[in-house]
Every structure is written in structure tokens, then in C-alpha cells.
Enzyme design. Structure first.
Site, short mmCIF file in Angstrom:
data_model
loop_
_atom_site.label_atom_id
_atom_site.label_comp_id
_atom_site.label_asym_id
_atom_site.label_seq_id
_atom_site.Cartn_x
_atom_site.Cartn_y
_atom_site.Cartn_z
N HIS A 1 0.82 -1.21 0.00
CA HIS A 1 0.00 0.00 0.00
C HIS A 1 0.86 1.27 0.00
O HIS A 1 1.25 1.78 1.04
CB HIS A 1 -0.93 0.01 1.22
CG HIS A 1 -1.95 1.10 1.14
ND1 HIS A 1 -3.31 0.87 1.18
CD2 HIS A 1 -1.81 2.44 0.96
CE1 HIS A 1 -3.95 2.01 1.06
NE2 HIS A 1 -3.05 2.98 0.93
N PRO B 1 -5.20 7.52 -12.13
CA PRO B 1 -4.98 8.04 -13.49
C PRO B 1 -5.63 9.42 -13.63
O PRO B 1 -6.76 9.61 -13.19
CB PRO B 1 -5.66 7.00 -14.38
CG PRO B 1 -5.75 5.76 -13.55
CD PRO B 1 -5.92 6.23 -12.14
N GLU C 1 -11.20 5.43 7.84
CA GLU C 1 -10.15 6.41 8.14
C GLU C 1 -10.76 7.53 9.00
O GLU C 1 -10.05 8.23 9.71
CB GLU C 1 -9.59 6.96 6.82
CG GLU C 1 -8.21 7.57 6.95
CD GLU C 1 -7.57 7.90 5.60
OE1 GLU C 1 -8.25 7.76 4.56
OE2 GLU C 1 -6.40 8.30 5.59
C1 6MZ Z 1 -6.99 8.35 1.42
C2 6MZ Z 1 -5.08 8.68 0.16
C3 6MZ Z 1 -4.29 8.65 1.33
O1 6MZ Z 1 -3.03 8.56 -6.65
O2 6MZ Z 1 -2.04 10.82 -7.05
N1 6MZ Z 1 -4.26 8.89 -0.87
N2 6MZ Z 1 -6.42 8.53 0.21
N3 6MZ Z 1 -6.30 8.33 2.58
C4 6MZ Z 1 -4.94 8.49 2.58
N4 6MZ Z 1 -4.31 8.52 3.79
C5 6MZ Z 1 -3.46 9.54 4.21
N5 6MZ Z 1 -3.00 8.79 0.96
C6 6MZ Z 1 -3.01 8.94 -0.39
O3 6MZ Z 1 -1.44 9.52 -4.97
C7 6MZ Z 1 -1.99 10.47 -4.10
C8 6MZ Z 1 -3.46 10.19 -3.89
O4 6MZ Z 1 -3.63 8.97 -3.15
C9 6MZ Z 1 -4.74 9.05 -2.27
C10 6MZ Z 1 -5.35 10.44 -2.47
O5 6MZ Z 1 -6.38 10.36 -3.43
C11 6MZ Z 1 -4.17 11.23 -3.02
O6 6MZ Z 1 -4.58 12.35 -3.80
P1 6MZ Z 1 -1.80 9.42 -6.54
O7 6MZ Z 1 -0.60 8.78 -7.15
#
Ligand code: 6MZ
Length: 335
Positions: A15, A103, A226
Site C-alpha cells: 500500500h 490516473p 479512516e
Molecule cells: C486516502 C489517500 C491517502 O493517486 O495521485 N491517498 N487517500 N487516505 C490516505 N491517507 C493519508 N493517501 C493517499 O497519490 C496520491 C493520492 O492517493 C490518495 C489520495 O487520493 C491522493 O490524492 P496518486 O498517485
């Protein structure tokens, strides 16, 4: 426990979000250069402030993601950060990496969801410091494979990709992501994730896409619990995803359901503590699930945002939960 021991141990990361795992130095470099060319495009001091802040509320975490997304707007940058993120996980001795990313479109430069994922794949191909094994063998569409070493002495990392749906998206956009994942299975896309700000949107918006993904044989992983949202957690558990992440606000009935269904939980200790989703490490549900022998896995979430590595997460767990966890690691190594 010794940090070096955790570093030297081969590890599995299931993750990690691509944009949240950008190298800090790269983020600062890109933000600075954007700030110099287009002053209004980004507030550099805010990036610096959030990146160095010890604890971030969930609201601040999502502000930081918006800033990160402001600097990663073109294909070359997507390719660059993918390459660097893989190199960083490989140096942390991660031997199996499932990275997830949403994406994205950027109409001003002709970026669509497909070309965004192509840029990620280009990043995999451009890694030279380690062999990246991302093409699945026929019939291998599982999240976690049990590949044997092929006798090659070069360092090797097995890589699989999960496409995320952001809770800000529409049903149609989510469906587009699922269709893309199906088209790209031969390139190692193994699943669909629902993530994004848990305070935004309704997860039911994405149910048609998630159901379609499952019918077509894609694995589904959901961010669940969460924040406090009993009804959503209950419905998500009833959907029975392949894996769940966080589970911070689960209540007794949710734990019962989770344990009887044996849905594995992706645990992100630093992320949960730093965002105040769990009050302290002493009361983290890791210990509860671990004692119940529930399937779980330690993960980083966003190495950049939470200033962590997978080795550090293992050390954190071992230091916080003691000898029993140490034996859990040894068992993992011998199995
Ligand atoms: C929920 C999270 C997250 O997809 O642009 N993301 N969503 N809870 C979390 N806990 C802290 N951490 C990351 O990576 C960034 C995106 O991943 C999700 C959010 O949508 C964030 O914008 P990508 O590569």
C-alpha cells in the site's frame, strides 16, 4: 530493534500511493522551479511548511496532495517520479511492490488517463539500478505472487500496479479507470483501489464500477474507516473487498465482521498516528489484530508525506509491540 536489521530484511509493500511517495528532494525541486516560472501556480513556502510539519491533520494531508498534484502535471514528470519511487523502495529492500495511483487528465497538454498510466509504465521501463519484473506470467493476476528467484544475481523487484479511484470523481470517470485497468492487465495492473479524502463523496457513487471490476476478475481494495462512518464501514465490509486499509474507526460489529470474513488489513502506523486517526501507538489496532492472528500487512501509505520508509514502519512496530512482533517477522522470513 536494530534499524539495519529491518532494512536488510526482504519486504513486501502493498500500500503505497505514487504521488504521495515522491522523493522530498524532487518535490522541492519541482515546486521551486514552478514557483520561479509561474509565481501564482504554487505557494512554495506552503510546500516547505507542510513537508516538514511533524503531525498533519487529514485536511492538511489532502492540501499537500493538491500541492503535489500541482507540480506533477506532465508525462515526463510522472515517468520520473515512478522511476525514483521504485528505486527508493528497492534500496529499502522491498522485493515485491504494489504501487497505486489515480490516473489523471490534463487537457491542456493532452494528458488522459491512458497516457498517464503509459507514463507510469515508461517509468518502470526506465529504471536501470534494479531489474523491474512487471509483466505477469500467464494466469498470474493475483495481488501477491510467490515467484521464485530466477538465479539472476542482479537486484530484482517484482512490481504490480493498482489503479485508484479518487472520491472526488464521477461514476463515469471511475468506470473509465476500471476499463483501463482491464485493458492494461497484461502490463501488471492487478486491481482497483478506492481512495481520496474520506470526508468527500459517497462510496456508493463507485459501486457500479467496483462491482464491474470484481465481475471482470480485478481485485478490489478499499480505504475504509479512516474517519468515523459506521454505515459506510458496514457496507464496505458487506461488499467483501480483497483487502481493506486503515480500519481506524471500526466498532465492535465491524471487528466481528472483519475477523469472520478474514479480509486482510493494510496497516499504516505512521500515517494513522501522524494524522491523529489513532490517538497513540499504544492503542493502535495493529496489536488487537495481530493477537487475533488476523491477516495484516505493514505499509507506508505515502513515504514523502509521512517521512517514512517500510523499514522504519517495521522498526516502529517492533519497538512498539515488542518481542512477539519480532517472532512474527522471523516466521515470515522462514515461510
Ligand atoms: C486516502 C489517500 C491517502 O493517486 O495521485 N491517498 N487517500 N487516505 C490516505 N491517507 C493519508 N493517501 C493517499 O497519490 C496520491 C493520492 O492517493 C490518495 C489520495 O487520493 C491522493 O490524492 P496518486 O498517485
Amino acid at each position: 530493534m536494530e534499524k539495519n536489521w529491518c532494512l536488510s530484511m526482504p519486504k513486501v509493500e502493498l500500500h503505497a500511493h505514487l504521488n504521495g511517495s515522491i522523493r522530498v528532494s524532487t518535490l522541492l525541486e519541482l515546486a521551486k522551479s514552478l514557483n520561479e516560472t509561474q509565481k501564482d501556480a504554487i505557494d512554495f513556502s506552503q510546500v516547505e511548511h507542510l513537508i516538514t510539519k511533524c503531525d498533519l491533520t487529514l485536511t492538511e494531508v489532502f492540501q499537500l496532495f493538491d500541492l503535489i498534484h500541482n507540480v506533477i502535471t506532465d508525462h515526463n514528470t510522472v515517468t520520473r517520479i515512478t522511476k525514483e519511487v521504485i528505486e527508493d523502495f528497492a534500496s529499502d529492500n522491498v522485493v515485491y511492490l504494489e504501487l497505486r495511483t489515480t490516473p489523471k487528465r490534463n487537457d491542456s497538454i493532452g494528458m488522459n488517463k491512458r497516457s498517464y498510466v503509459d507514463a507510469v509504465i515508461e517509468g518502470l521501463r526506465s529504471v536501470s539500478s534494479v531489474d523491474v519484473d512487471f509483466i505477469p506470467k500467464t494466469g498470474d493476476s493475483k495481488f501477491l505472487t510467490n515467484d521464485k528467484c530466477n538465479g539472476n544475481s542482479r537486484k530484482r523487484i517484482i512490481f504490480r500496479l493498482i489503479l485508484s479511484i479518487d472520491r472526488r470523481e464521477t461514476t463515469e470517470a471511475a468506470m473509465e479507470t476500471v476499463k483501463l485497468a482491464l485493458e492494461m492487465r497484461h502490463l501488471g495492473v492487478v486491481g482497483i483501489d478506492l481512495s481520496g479524502n474520506p470526508k468527500t463523496g459517497e462510496w456508493t457513487t463507485y459501486l457500479p464500477a467496483l462491482k464491474f471490476a470484481r465481475e471482470q476478475g480485478l481485485n478490489v481494495t478499499l480505504h475504509s474507516g479512516e474517519i468515523r462512518n459506521s454505515k459506510e464501514i458496514k457496507n464496505m465490509l458487506e461488499f467483501h473487498p480483497q483487502r481493506i486499509r486503515h480500519a481506524c474507526y471500526f466498532e465492535d460489529e465491524h471487528w466481528r465482521k472483519l475477523k469472520s470474513s478474514k479480509i486482510p488489513v493494510e496497516i499504516c502506523l505512521t500515517s494513522n498516528i501522524r494524522t491523529f486517526s489513532v490517538a497513540s501507538i499504544e492503542v493502535h489496532h495493529f496489536a488487537y489484530l495481530y493477537k487475533a492472528k488476523h491477516p495484516l500487512v505493514l505499509c507506508t501509505d505515502d513515504t514523502c508525506v509521512f517521512n517514512t520508509t517500510l523499514s522504519e514502519e517495521y522498526k516502529y512496530a517492533a519497538d512498539s509491540f515488542g518481542r512477539a512482533f519480532y517472532f512474527f517477522l522471523i516466521l515470515q522470513l522462514v515461510n
